[in-house]
Motif scaffolding. Structure first.
Motif, PDB file in Angstrom:
ATOM      1  N   ASN A 110      -4.814  -1.359  13.318  1.00  8.16           N
ATOM      2  CA  ASN A 110      -3.813  -2.434  13.355  1.00  8.16           C
ATOM      3  C   ASN A 110      -2.512  -1.967  13.987  1.00  8.16           C
ATOM      4  OD1 ASN A 110      -5.483  -4.363  12.200  1.00  8.16           O
ATOM      5  ND2 ASN A 110      -4.701  -4.041  10.128  1.00  8.16           N
ATOM      6  N   TYR A 111      -2.110  -0.722  13.726  1.00  9.48           N
ATOM      7  CA  TYR A 111      -0.891  -0.201  14.339  1.00  9.48           C
ATOM      8  C   TYR A 111      -1.018  -0.230  15.855  1.00  9.48           C
ATOM      9  CZ  TYR A 111      -0.221   1.962   9.677  1.00  9.48           C
ATOM     10  OH  TYR A 111      -0.105   2.217   8.333  1.00  9.48           O
ATOM     11  N   GLN A 112      -2.198   0.123  16.348  1.00  8.57           N
ATOM     12  CA  GLN A 112      -2.429   0.148  17.792  1.00  8.57           C
ATOM     13  C   GLN A 112      -2.492  -1.269  18.370  1.00  8.57           C
ATOM     14  OE1 GLN A 112      -2.413   2.969  19.666  1.00  8.57           O
ATOM     15  NE2 GLN A 112      -1.829   3.889  17.725  1.00  8.57           N
ATOM     16  N   GLU A 113      -3.209  -2.161  17.666  1.00  9.43           N
ATOM     17  CA  GLU A 113      -3.418  -3.519  18.189  1.00  9.43           C
ATOM     18  C   GLU A 113      -2.178  -4.400  18.067  1.00  9.43           C
ATOM     19  OE1 GLU A 113      -6.412  -7.368  17.633  1.00  9.43           O
ATOM     20  OE2 GLU A 113      -6.872  -5.487  16.615  1.00  9.43           O
ATOM     21  N   TYR A 114      -1.527  -4.363  16.911  1.00  6.29           N
ATOM     22  CA  TYR A 114      -0.426  -5.291  16.643  1.00  6.29           C
ATOM     23  C   TYR A 114       0.955  -4.628  16.632  1.00  6.29           C
ATOM     24  CZ  TYR A 114      -4.239  -8.252  14.929  1.00  6.29           C
ATOM     25  OH  TYR A 114      -5.391  -8.977  14.816  1.00  6.29           O
ATOM     26  N   GLY A 161       2.469   3.718  -2.713  1.00  3.08           N
ATOM     27  CA  GLY A 161       1.847   2.435  -2.453  1.00  3.08           C
ATOM     28  C   GLY A 161       1.750   2.172  -0.970  1.00  3.08           C
ATOM     29  N   GLN A 162       1.399   0.925  -0.684  1.00  3.59           N
ATOM     30  CA  GLN A 162       1.378   0.472   0.700  1.00  3.59           C
ATOM     31  C   GLN A 162       1.915  -0.952   0.733  1.00  3.59           C
ATOM     32  OE1 GLN A 162      -2.680   0.256   2.179  1.00  3.59           O
ATOM     33  NE2 GLN A 162      -3.437   0.014   0.104  1.00  3.59           N
ATOM     34  N   CYS A 163       2.655  -1.237   1.758  1.00  2.73           N
ATOM     35  CA  CYS A 163       3.227  -2.564   1.942  1.00  2.73           C
ATOM     36  C   CYS A 163       3.460  -2.725   3.427  1.00  2.73           C
ATOM     37  CB  CYS A 163       4.545  -2.688   1.182  1.00  2.73           C
ATOM     38  SG  CYS A 163       5.277  -4.347   1.238  1.00  2.73           S
ATOM     39  N   GLY A 164       3.208  -3.913   3.914  1.00  2.00           N
ATOM     40  CA  GLY A 164       3.430  -4.130   5.335  1.00  2.00           C
ATOM     41  C   GLY A 164       2.956  -5.492   5.761  1.00  2.00           C
ATOM     42  N   LEU A 165       2.663  -5.589   7.031  1.00  2.00           N
ATOM     43  CA  LEU A 165       2.300  -6.856   7.652  1.00  2.00           C
ATOM     44  C   LEU A 165       0.869  -6.784   8.187  1.00  2.00           C
ATOM     45  CD1 LEU A 165       5.643  -7.264   9.574  1.00  2.00           C
ATOM     46  CD2 LEU A 165       4.964  -8.487   7.496  1.00  2.00           C
ATOM     47  N   THR A 166       0.129  -7.833   7.927  1.00  2.00           N
ATOM     48  CA  THR A 166      -1.238  -7.934   8.438  1.00  2.00           C
ATOM     49  C   THR A 166      -1.466  -9.345   8.957  1.00  2.00           C
ATOM     50  OG1 THR A 166      -2.191  -8.599   6.305  1.00  2.00           O
ATOM     51  CG2 THR A 166      -2.099  -6.225   6.773  1.00  2.00           C
ATOM     52  N   MET A 167      -2.509  -9.493   9.738  1.00  2.00           N
ATOM     53  CA  MET A 167      -2.922 -10.817  10.187  1.00  2.00           C
ATOM     54  C   MET A 167      -4.057 -11.273   9.270  1.00  2.00           C
ATOM     55  SD  MET A 167      -0.795 -11.388  12.579  1.00  2.00           S
ATOM     56  CE  MET A 167      -1.426 -12.985  13.083  1.00  2.00           C
ATOM     57  N   VAL A 185      -2.397 -15.974  10.414  1.00  2.00           N
ATOM     58  CA  VAL A 185      -1.011 -16.011   9.959  1.00  2.00           C
ATOM     59  C   VAL A 185      -0.549 -14.588   9.663  1.00  2.00           C
ATOM     60  CG1 VAL A 185      -1.215 -18.356   9.035  1.00  2.00           C
ATOM     61  CG2 VAL A 185      -1.632 -16.393   7.523  1.00  2.00           C
ATOM     62  N   LEU A 186       0.749 -14.389   9.759  1.00  2.00           N
ATOM     63  CA  LEU A 186       1.355 -13.092   9.470  1.00  2.00           C
ATOM     64  C   LEU A 186       1.597 -13.000   7.964  1.00  2.00           C
ATOM     65  CD1 LEU A 186       2.498 -10.510  10.786  1.00  2.00           C
ATOM     66  CD2 LEU A 186       4.696 -11.699  10.948  1.00  2.00           C
ATOM     67  N   GLU A 187       1.056 -11.943   7.367  1.00  2.88           N
ATOM     68  CA  GLU A 187       1.135 -11.802   5.917  1.00  2.88           C
ATOM     69  C   GLU A 187       1.879 -10.539   5.520  1.00  2.88           C
ATOM     70  OE1 GLU A 187      -1.688 -11.290   2.006  1.00  2.88           O
ATOM     71  OE2 GLU A 187      -2.039 -10.077   3.786  1.00  2.88           O
ATOM     72  N   VAL A 188       2.697 -10.650   4.464  1.00  2.00           N
ATOM     73  CA  VAL A 188       3.249  -9.488   3.784  1.00  2.00           C
ATOM     74  C   VAL A 188       2.280  -9.155   2.663  1.00  2.00           C
ATOM     75  CG1 VAL A 188       5.125  -8.574   2.377  1.00  2.00           C
ATOM     76  CG2 VAL A 188       5.646 -10.121   4.267  1.00  2.00           C
ATOM     77  N   GLY A 189       1.706  -7.949   2.717  1.00  2.00           N
ATOM     78  CA  GLY A 189       0.783  -7.507   1.683  1.00  2.00           C
ATOM     79  C   GLY A 189       1.309  -6.264   0.998  1.00  2.00           C
ATOM     80  N   TYR A 190       0.870  -6.031  -0.244  1.00  2.00           N
ATOM     81  CA  TYR A 190       1.362  -4.881  -1.001  1.00  2.00           C
ATOM     82  C   TYR A 190       0.368  -4.488  -2.086  1.00  2.00           C
ATOM     83  CZ  TYR A 190       3.242  -9.279  -2.850  1.00  2.00           C
ATOM     84  OH  TYR A 190       3.386 -10.584  -3.239  1.00  2.00           O
ATOM     85  N   LEU A 208      10.070  -9.235  14.680  1.00  2.00           N
ATOM     86  CA  LEU A 208       8.905  -9.869  15.307  1.00  2.00           C
ATOM     87  C   LEU A 208       9.162 -11.328  15.652  1.00  2.00           C
ATOM     88  CD1 LEU A 208       6.077  -8.383  13.057  1.00  2.00           C
ATOM     89  CD2 LEU A 208       6.973  -7.501  15.234  1.00  2.00           C
ATOM     90  N   ASN A 209      10.309 -11.846  15.238  1.00  2.00           N
ATOM     91  CA  ASN A 209      10.684 -13.227  15.518  1.00  2.00           C
ATOM     92  C   ASN A 209       9.683 -14.231  14.956  1.00  2.00           C
ATOM     93  OD1 ASN A 209      12.916 -14.503  16.477  1.00  2.00           O
ATOM     94  ND2 ASN A 209      12.135 -14.741  18.563  1.00  2.00           N
TER      95      ASN A 209
END
Length: 171
Positions: free
Chosen positions: A53-57, A74-80, A88-93, A120-121
């Motif tokens: 995902n880091y490479q693609e998005y 932990g982990q937290c960030g943005l996923t599709m 949709v752009l999601e905040v996951g944690y 990311l606007n």
């Protein structure tokens, strides 16, 4: 480092984070909304997906690291994610159980939401949460999100009701 908050650094995960990721993804209590802990293979696949995902998005779930000691908690960030037939752009944690109820999830999630809007606007940001995961729903609410809809995810052979929380960017 991708983001910094008062108590946390968020950075891209790397292969050396696998043991820390196991503390999260291989804990039955943490993973109850996924119907149980992940296997070694599922955990490795999860990590590989984030690296991809880091490479693609240019984003994904990031390692959440305590500033005070450098521990990945932990982990937290943005996923599709898919919702209503669109991406949709999601905040996951997800956090280690030892670090629940200390405000880390909302601190990281707010930072990720702001990143989505400012860097990311994004017009709208979501959090997709299983109906039984009250703690994550409370984080979404504290992050200014409201329920936009419900749907069923089919995972591990089970139908799992989910809520789609969202917040629109204020123009």
């Amino acid at each position: 480092m991708v983001l910094e908050t008062e108590r946390l650094f968020l950075r891209e995960m790397n292969p050396s984070d696998y043991p820390s990721l196991c503390k999260i993804l291989q804990d039955n209590d943490v993973m109850y909304a996924y119907e149980g802990a992940f296997s070694d293979e599922e955990t490795q696949n999860w990590l590989d997906r984030q690296l991809s995902n880091y490479q693609e998005y240019g984003f994904g779930l990031w390692a959440v690291v305590l500033k005070e000691n450098g521990e990945m908690i932990g982990q937290c960030g943005l996923t599709m994610q898919e919702f209503n037939g669109r991406q949709v752009l999601e905040v996951g944690y997800l956090f280690q159980k030892a670090h629940w109820h200390k405000g880390y999830a909302i601190e990281a999630a707010q930072s990720c939401k702001n990143y989505a809007f400012e860097k990311l606007n994004a017009e709208e940001v979501f959090s997709i949460i299983r109906d039984t995961n009250t703690a994550s729903q409370n984080v979404a609410k504290r992050n200014g999100m409201t329920v936009k809809g419900t749907f069923i995810k089919h995972y591990r052979g089970i139908d799992m009701p989910h809520y789609a929380y969202s917040i629109a960017r204020i123009v």
